[in-house]
Design a protein around this motif. Structure first.
Motif, PDB file in Angstrom:
ATOM      1  N   GLY A  19       0.818  -1.200   0.000  1.00 17.59           N
ATOM      2  CA  GLY A  19       0.000   0.000   0.000  1.00 17.59           C
ATOM      3  C   GLY A  19       0.853   1.252   0.000  1.00 17.59           C
ATOM      4  N   TYR A  20       1.916   1.240   0.754  1.00 17.60           N
ATOM      5  CA  TYR A  20       2.760   2.421   0.856  1.00 17.60           C
ATOM      6  C   TYR A  20       3.607   2.615  -0.389  1.00 17.60           C
ATOM      7  N   SER A  21       3.950   1.528  -1.083  1.00 20.43           N
ATOM      8  CA  SER A  21       4.811   1.649  -2.244  1.00 20.43           C
ATOM      9  C   SER A  21       4.094   2.250  -3.449  1.00 20.43           C
ATOM     10  N   GLN A  22       2.774   2.351  -3.385  1.00 22.85           N
ATOM     11  CA  GLN A  22       2.057   3.024  -4.465  1.00 22.85           C
ATOM     12  C   GLN A  22       2.579   4.456  -4.534  1.00 22.85           C
ATOM     13  N   GLU A  23       2.682   4.982  -5.744  1.00 21.61           N
ATOM     14  CA  GLU A  23       3.229   6.319  -5.912  1.00 21.61           C
ATOM     15  C   GLU A  23       2.381   7.330  -5.158  1.00 21.61           C
ATOM     16  N   ASN A  24       3.052   8.145  -4.362  1.00 20.98           N
ATOM     17  CA  ASN A  24       2.391   9.169  -3.588  1.00 20.98           C
ATOM     18  C   ASN A  24       2.098  10.343  -4.512  1.00 20.98           C
ATOM     19  N   GLN A  25       0.847  10.755  -4.584  1.00 23.28           N
ATOM     20  CA  GLN A  25       0.473  11.821  -5.508  1.00 23.28           C
ATOM     21  C   GLN A  25       1.248  13.100  -5.271  1.00 23.28           C
ATOM     22  N   SER A  26       1.639  13.384  -4.042  1.00 19.88           N
ATOM     23  CA  SER A  26       2.374  14.622  -3.784  1.00 19.88           C
ATOM     24  C   SER A  26       3.782  14.575  -4.379  1.00 19.88           C
ATOM     25  N   ASP A  27       4.287  13.396  -4.712  1.00 21.87           N
ATOM     26  CA  ASP A  27       5.614  13.250  -5.306  1.00 21.87           C
ATOM     27  C   ASP A  27       5.583  13.276  -6.827  1.00 21.87           C
ATOM     28  N   ILE A  28       4.404  13.330  -7.419  1.00 20.53           N
ATOM     29  CA  ILE A  28       4.261  13.265  -8.866  1.00 20.53           C
ATOM     30  C   ILE A  28       4.406  14.663  -9.465  1.00 20.53           C
ATOM     31  N   LYS A  29       5.223  14.760 -10.512  1.00 22.60           N
ATOM     32  CA  LYS A  29       5.371  16.033 -11.227  1.00 22.60           C
ATOM     33  C   LYS A  29       4.283  16.092 -12.301  1.00 22.60           C
ATOM     34  N   ILE A  30       3.393  17.048 -12.171  1.00 21.45           N
ATOM     35  CA  ILE A  30       2.298  17.211 -13.114  1.00 21.45           C
ATOM     36  C   ILE A  30       2.748  18.134 -14.255  1.00 21.45           C
ATOM     37  N   THR A  31       2.470  17.713 -15.480  1.00 22.85           N
ATOM     38  CA  THR A  31       2.762  18.518 -16.661  1.00 22.85           C
ATOM     39  C   THR A  31       1.454  19.127 -17.153  1.00 22.85           C
ATOM     40  N   LYS A  32       1.482  20.415 -17.485  1.00 21.53           N
ATOM     41  CA  LYS A  32       0.289  21.037 -18.052  1.00 21.53           C
ATOM     42  C   LYS A  32       0.049  20.440 -19.429  1.00 21.53           C
ATOM     43  N   ILE A  33      -1.205  20.295 -19.791  1.00 20.10           N
ATOM     44  CA  ILE A  33      -1.553  19.705 -21.078  1.00 20.10           C
ATOM     45  C   ILE A  33      -0.895  20.473 -22.223  1.00 20.10           C
ATOM     46  N   SER A  34      -0.857  21.784 -22.127  1.00 14.79           N
ATOM     47  CA  SER A  34      -0.263  22.598 -23.195  1.00 14.79           C
ATOM     48  C   SER A  34       1.251  22.417 -23.313  1.00 14.79           C
ATOM     49  N   GLU A  35       1.885  21.826 -22.294  1.00 19.35           N
ATOM     50  CA  GLU A  35       3.344  21.665 -22.290  1.00 19.35           C
ATOM     51  C   GLU A  35       3.795  20.215 -22.518  1.00 19.35           C
ATOM     52  N   LEU A  36       2.859  19.340 -22.863  1.00 22.34           N
ATOM     53  CA  LEU A  36       3.206  17.935 -23.084  1.00 22.34           C
ATOM     54  C   LEU A  36       4.159  17.784 -24.269  1.00 22.34           C
ATOM     55  N   GLN A  37       5.132  16.884 -24.108  1.00 21.26           N
ATOM     56  CA  GLN A  37       6.080  16.564 -25.166  1.00 21.26           C
ATOM     57  C   GLN A  37       5.716  15.202 -25.746  1.00 21.26           C
ATOM     58  N   ASN A  38       5.820  15.077 -27.060  1.00 24.19           N
ATOM     59  CA  ASN A  38       5.498  13.816 -27.723  1.00 24.19           C
ATOM     60  C   ASN A  38       6.349  12.667 -27.202  1.00 24.19           C
ATOM     61  N   TYR A  39       5.705  11.534 -26.991  1.00 16.96           N
ATOM     62  CA  TYR A  39       6.349  10.267 -26.600  1.00 16.96           C
ATOM     63  C   TYR A  39       7.084  10.325 -25.260  1.00 16.96           C
ATOM     64  N   THR A  40       6.816  11.309 -24.416  1.00 19.14           N
ATOM     65  CA  THR A  40       7.467  11.431 -23.119  1.00 19.14           C
ATOM     66  C   THR A  40       6.493  11.024 -22.023  1.00 19.14           C
ATOM     67  N   ASP A  41       6.902  10.084 -21.176  1.00 26.88           N
ATOM     68  CA  ASP A  41       6.066   9.637 -20.071  1.00 26.88           C
ATOM     69  C   ASP A  41       5.772  10.832 -19.165  1.00 26.88           C
ATOM     70  N   SER A  42       4.508  11.133 -18.955  1.00 30.40           N
ATOM     71  CA  SER A  42       4.106  12.316 -18.198  1.00 30.40           C
ATOM     72  C   SER A  42       2.856  12.031 -17.375  1.00 30.40           C
ATOM     73  N   TYR A  43       2.644  12.892 -16.383  1.00 28.31           N
ATOM     74  CA  TYR A  43       1.406  12.895 -15.614  1.00 28.31           C
ATOM     75  C   TYR A  43       0.671  14.188 -15.937  1.00 28.31           C
ATOM     76  N   ILE A  44      -0.625  14.086 -16.194  1.00 29.87           N
ATOM     77  CA  ILE A  44      -1.470  15.253 -16.366  1.00 29.87           C
ATOM     78  C   ILE A  44      -2.621  15.141 -15.372  1.00 29.87           C
ATOM     79  N   LYS A  45      -3.147  16.287 -14.984  1.00 36.99           N
ATOM     80  CA  LYS A  45      -4.197  16.296 -13.974  1.00 36.99           C
ATOM     81  C   LYS A  45      -5.284  17.251 -14.424  1.00 36.99           C
ATOM     82  N   GLY A  46      -6.525  16.827 -14.293  1.00 43.33           N
ATOM     83  CA  GLY A  46      -7.618  17.700 -14.678  1.00 43.33           C
ATOM     84  C   GLY A  46      -8.970  17.060 -14.454  1.00 43.33           C
ATOM     85  N   GLU A  47      -9.947  17.587 -15.182  1.00 42.65           N
ATOM     86  CA  GLU A  47     -11.322  17.114 -15.066  1.00 42.65           C
ATOM     87  C   GLU A  47     -11.764  16.482 -16.377  1.00 42.65           C
ATOM     88  N   VAL A  48     -12.467  15.371 -16.255  1.00 38.73           N
ATOM     89  CA  VAL A  48     -13.041  14.716 -17.427  1.00 38.73           C
ATOM     90  C   VAL A  48     -14.211  15.585 -17.885  1.00 38.73           C
TER      91      VAL A  48
END
Length: 123
Positions: free
Chosen positions: A25-54
């Motif tokens: 349970g603890y080894s799951q990635e802690n959301q506070s440690d995740i670097k969020i990339t803005k959708i407008s700044e996404l780079q092609n083929y680069t592993d990224s996290y984005i955050k928003g509303e569906v």
């Protein structure tokens, strides 16, 4: 003496089980440690996290996610259907495929309550 050894063995097994469960349970990635990339700044083929509303469900395995910088079509894969609903606030891990239509290929979804959904590959 044998009873004491059995008790200690049983106690050790139980404690090891709780330790393993707690570690998983603890080894799951802690959301506070995740670097969020803005959708407008996404780079092609680069592993990224984005955050928003569906903001829209496009198909059973596609939806549109919006943050303050824009929105993008998110593909979850045909093995992962109906994993979100309109209005959900989520974090998504994946990569942008800039094909004909720019699309974010998701590999993981983190719901607002912390639930982590590891998406199955199409392969």
């Amino acid at each position: 003496m044998k009873t004491k050894i059995k008790q200690w063995t049983m106690l050790t097994i139980i404690l090891m089980g709780f330790t393993v469960l707690g570690y998983n349970g603890y080894s799951q990635e802690n959301q506070s440690d995740i670097k969020i990339t803005k959708i407008s700044e996404l780079q092609n083929y680069t592993d990224s996290y984005i955050k928003g509303e569906v903001i829209k469900i496009l198909d059973e395995d596609e939806f549109r996610l919006e943050d303050s910088s824009g929105n993008i079509k998110v593909y979850t894969g045909w093995k992962n259907t109906n994993v979100v609903k309109k209005g959900d606030k989520i974090t998504v891990r994946g990569k942008v495929d800039p094909g004909i239509v720019k699309e974010f290929y998701a590999t993981e979804i983190i719901k607002e309550d912390g639930e982590i959904i590891k998406l199955k590959s199409d392969e």
